[in-house]
Design a protein around this motif. Structure first.
Motif, PDB file in Angstrom:
ATOM      1  N   ALA A  69      11.116 -24.133 -15.489  1.00  0.00           N
ATOM      2  CA  ALA A  69      10.815 -23.375 -16.713  1.00  0.00           C
ATOM      3  C   ALA A  69      10.022 -23.258 -17.143  1.00  0.00           C
ATOM      4  O   ALA A  69       8.590 -23.392 -16.327  1.00  0.00           O
ATOM      5  N   LEU A  70       9.683 -22.233 -18.477  1.00  0.00           N
ATOM      6  CA  LEU A  70       8.482 -21.467 -18.664  1.00  0.00           C
ATOM      7  C   LEU A  70       8.084 -21.551 -20.416  1.00  0.00           C
ATOM      8  O   LEU A  70       9.049 -21.543 -20.623  1.00  0.00           O
ATOM      9  N   LEU A  71       6.882 -21.699 -20.588  1.00  0.00           N
ATOM     10  CA  LEU A  71       6.477 -21.520 -21.637  1.00  0.00           C
ATOM     11  C   LEU A  71       5.631 -20.874 -21.790  1.00  0.00           C
ATOM     12  O   LEU A  71       3.663 -21.223 -21.136  1.00  0.00           O
ATOM     13  N   GLY A  72       5.216 -20.125 -22.471  1.00  0.00           N
ATOM     14  CA  GLY A  72       4.438 -18.274 -22.528  1.00  0.00           C
ATOM     15  C   GLY A  72       3.871 -18.840 -24.303  1.00  0.00           C
ATOM     16  O   GLY A  72       4.669 -18.685 -24.861  1.00  0.00           O
ATOM     17  N   GLU A  73       3.064 -18.498 -24.430  1.00  0.00           N
ATOM     18  CA  GLU A  73       2.338 -17.668 -25.439  1.00  0.00           C
ATOM     19  C   GLU A  73       2.751 -16.702 -26.444  1.00  0.00           C
ATOM     20  O   GLU A  73       2.919 -16.326 -27.499  1.00  0.00           O
ATOM     21  N   GLU A  74       3.749 -15.436 -25.445  1.00  0.00           N
ATOM     22  CA  GLU A  74       4.034 -14.403 -26.115  1.00  0.00           C
ATOM     23  C   GLU A  74       5.528 -14.877 -26.462  1.00  0.00           C
ATOM     24  O   GLU A  74       6.064 -14.304 -27.248  1.00  0.00           O
ATOM     25  N   TRP A  97       6.192 -24.591 -15.847  1.00  0.00           N
ATOM     26  CA  TRP A  97       4.727 -23.477 -16.054  1.00  0.00           C
ATOM     27  C   TRP A  97       4.230 -22.955 -18.077  1.00  0.00           C
ATOM     28  O   TRP A  97       5.082 -22.522 -18.578  1.00  0.00           O
ATOM     29  N   VAL A  98       3.143 -23.377 -18.354  1.00  0.00           N
ATOM     30  CA  VAL A  98       2.638 -23.314 -19.400  1.00  0.00           C
ATOM     31  C   VAL A  98       1.589 -22.148 -19.591  1.00  0.00           C
ATOM     32  O   VAL A  98       0.727 -22.998 -18.669  1.00  0.00           O
ATOM     33  N   VAL A  99       1.647 -21.573 -19.949  1.00  0.00           N
ATOM     34  CA  VAL A  99       1.181 -20.122 -18.993  1.00  0.00           C
ATOM     35  C   VAL A  99       0.204 -19.611 -20.442  1.00  0.00           C
ATOM     36  O   VAL A  99       1.404 -18.912 -21.445  1.00  0.00           O
ATOM     37  N   ASP A 100      -0.790 -18.787 -20.448  1.00  0.00           N
ATOM     38  CA  ASP A 100      -1.396 -17.623 -21.767  1.00  0.00           C
ATOM     39  C   ASP A 100      -1.874 -16.702 -20.956  1.00  0.00           C
ATOM     40  O   ASP A 100      -2.767 -16.242 -20.218  1.00  0.00           O
ATOM     41  N   PRO A 101      -0.825 -16.136 -20.589  1.00  0.00           N
ATOM     42  CA  PRO A 101      -1.490 -14.360 -20.143  1.00  0.00           C
ATOM     43  C   PRO A 101      -2.722 -14.506 -19.853  1.00  0.00           C
ATOM     44  O   PRO A 101      -3.534 -13.734 -19.771  1.00  0.00           O
ATOM     45  N   ILE A 102      -3.297 -14.125 -21.565  1.00  0.00           N
ATOM     46  CA  ILE A 102      -4.569 -13.741 -22.096  1.00  0.00           C
ATOM     47  C   ILE A 102      -5.180 -14.471 -22.796  1.00  0.00           C
ATOM     48  O   ILE A 102      -5.302 -14.450 -23.888  1.00  0.00           O
ATOM     49  N   ASN A 224      -2.942 -24.775 -29.562  1.00  0.00           N
ATOM     50  CA  ASN A 224      -1.700 -24.874 -28.410  1.00  0.00           C
ATOM     51  C   ASN A 224      -1.069 -25.166 -27.172  1.00  0.00           C
ATOM     52  O   ASN A 224      -2.715 -25.289 -26.651  1.00  0.00           O
ATOM     53  N   LEU A 225      -0.525 -25.298 -26.497  1.00  0.00           N
ATOM     54  CA  LEU A 225      -0.424 -26.613 -25.355  1.00  0.00           C
ATOM     55  C   LEU A 225      -0.986 -25.345 -24.322  1.00  0.00           C
ATOM     56  O   LEU A 225      -1.146 -25.338 -23.671  1.00  0.00           O
ATOM     57  N   TRP A 226      -0.619 -24.174 -24.522  1.00  0.00           N
ATOM     58  CA  TRP A 226      -1.285 -22.676 -23.576  1.00  0.00           C
ATOM     59  C   TRP A 226      -2.009 -22.244 -23.559  1.00  0.00           C
ATOM     60  O   TRP A 226      -3.067 -22.511 -22.437  1.00  0.00           O
ATOM     61  N   ASP A 227      -3.703 -23.152 -24.520  1.00  0.00           N
ATOM     62  CA  ASP A 227      -4.715 -22.855 -24.426  1.00  0.00           C
ATOM     63  C   ASP A 227      -4.968 -23.939 -23.860  1.00  0.00           C
ATOM     64  O   ASP A 227      -6.172 -23.982 -23.105  1.00  0.00           O
TER      65      ASP A 227
END
Ligand code: IPD
Length: 279
Positions: A69-74, A97-102, A224-227
């Motif tokens: 699974a994927l959780l991302g900011e955008e 996967w917990v993702v902040d792209p930028i 947030n979790l991604w940060d």
């Protein structure tokens, strides 16, 4: 090596490869020129690059880890396996996967070289791998649960500062004006009692800086979790204590990261200042 460790090392290898490609795209997009828009408030910026980098990360992960699974900011969970066209994942989704792209989009837009791609792998809500990469400097921090924290081959340890008066504290502010006013009040009370304050502008890097002793401590309300996820593991593996206030776990109300001898002093002061409550 236990099976756990083998699995974590595999996830780390995936995260490192994805972070490298994501960082390259981040820089290519900057050179091409950014389209800038806003999100929750006029101060909360987003660029076409944030979205493009998250899509790239999702594609790379889908190729190497189709069941995860994927959780991302955008896009939230929107780029995860259910929407990928793959239908129900072949095996039960264990890894998220917990993702902040930028992370640090405002710095990215202004050309301040303090922003990062942040990628964490979680199993049952526990972060087991974290990678944070600054595309502007090429610096890369990583950690595997139980395996220490590293930057570019060097094992990291937090600072050993144990009194508040000598503590360099990083913090960050939300995008909502009422929350910022409250956060400014907290900083006004804190500043006379510590060495100094830093506002770097990317929470994942703040946490990596704690891991490395580039700052002594970091706190922020409203993350947030991604940060948080990847940098938190990196800080913990470097010996930091990471949590909330009044015995709470780290989360949206508060993320505080500090060397253990400093943690309670800072937590008590921040609790007295109501840094984890209010708007
Ligand atoms: C932000 C940065 C900033 C923090 C904000 C975050 P973004 O992330 O980490 O340092 O103060 O709370 O939202 O929006 O640049 O990904």
């Amino acid at each position: 090596m236990s099976n756990h460790t083998d699995e974590y090392e595999l996830l780390l290898e995936v995260a490192l490869g994805v972070a490298r490609e994501a960082a390259e795209l981040t820089e290519r997009e900057r050179r091409r020129g950014l389209e800038v828009g806003t999100k929750s408030t006029a101060t909360d910026l987003v660029t076409g690059a944030d979205r493009a980098v998250e899509r790239l990360i999702a594609d790379l992960l889908r190729r190497r880890r189709p069941a995860d699974a994927l959780l991302g900011e955008e896009y939230g969970a929107g780029l995860g396996p259910a929407r990928s066209g793959a239908g129900t994942p072949a095996q039960e989704t264990r890894v998220t996967w917990v993702v902040d792209p930028i992370d640090g989009t405002v710095n990215y837009v202004y050309g301040i070289p303090i922003y990062a791609v942040s990628i964490a792998a979680q199993i049952a809500g526990v972060t087991v791998v974290g990678v944070v990469r600054n595309p502007a400097t090429g610096e890369q921090w990583s950690a595997v649960r139980g395996g220490g924290a590293w930057r570019d081959g060097k094992r990291l340890v937090t600072s050993q500062v144990d009194d508040l008066g000598r503590c360099l504290v990083a913090t960050g502010f939300g995008y909502d004006a009422a929350r910022r006013a409250h956060q400014a009040g907290v900083v006004a009370q804190l500043l006379p009692r510590v060495r100094d304050i830093r506002r770097l502008g990317a929470a994942s890097l703040d946490l990596c800086y704690v891991a490395e002793g580039r700052v002594d401590a970091f706190f922020e309300r409203g993350l947030n979790l991604w940060d948080q996820a990847a940098g938190e593991l990196i800080a913990i593996e470097a010996g930091a204590r990471v949590g909330g206030l009044r015995g709470a776990a780290a989360g949206p109300d508060m993320v505080l990261a500090a060397p253990p001898l400093l943690y309670d002093q800072l937590a008590d002061l921040l609790a007295a200042l109501d840094a984890d409550t209010g708007p």
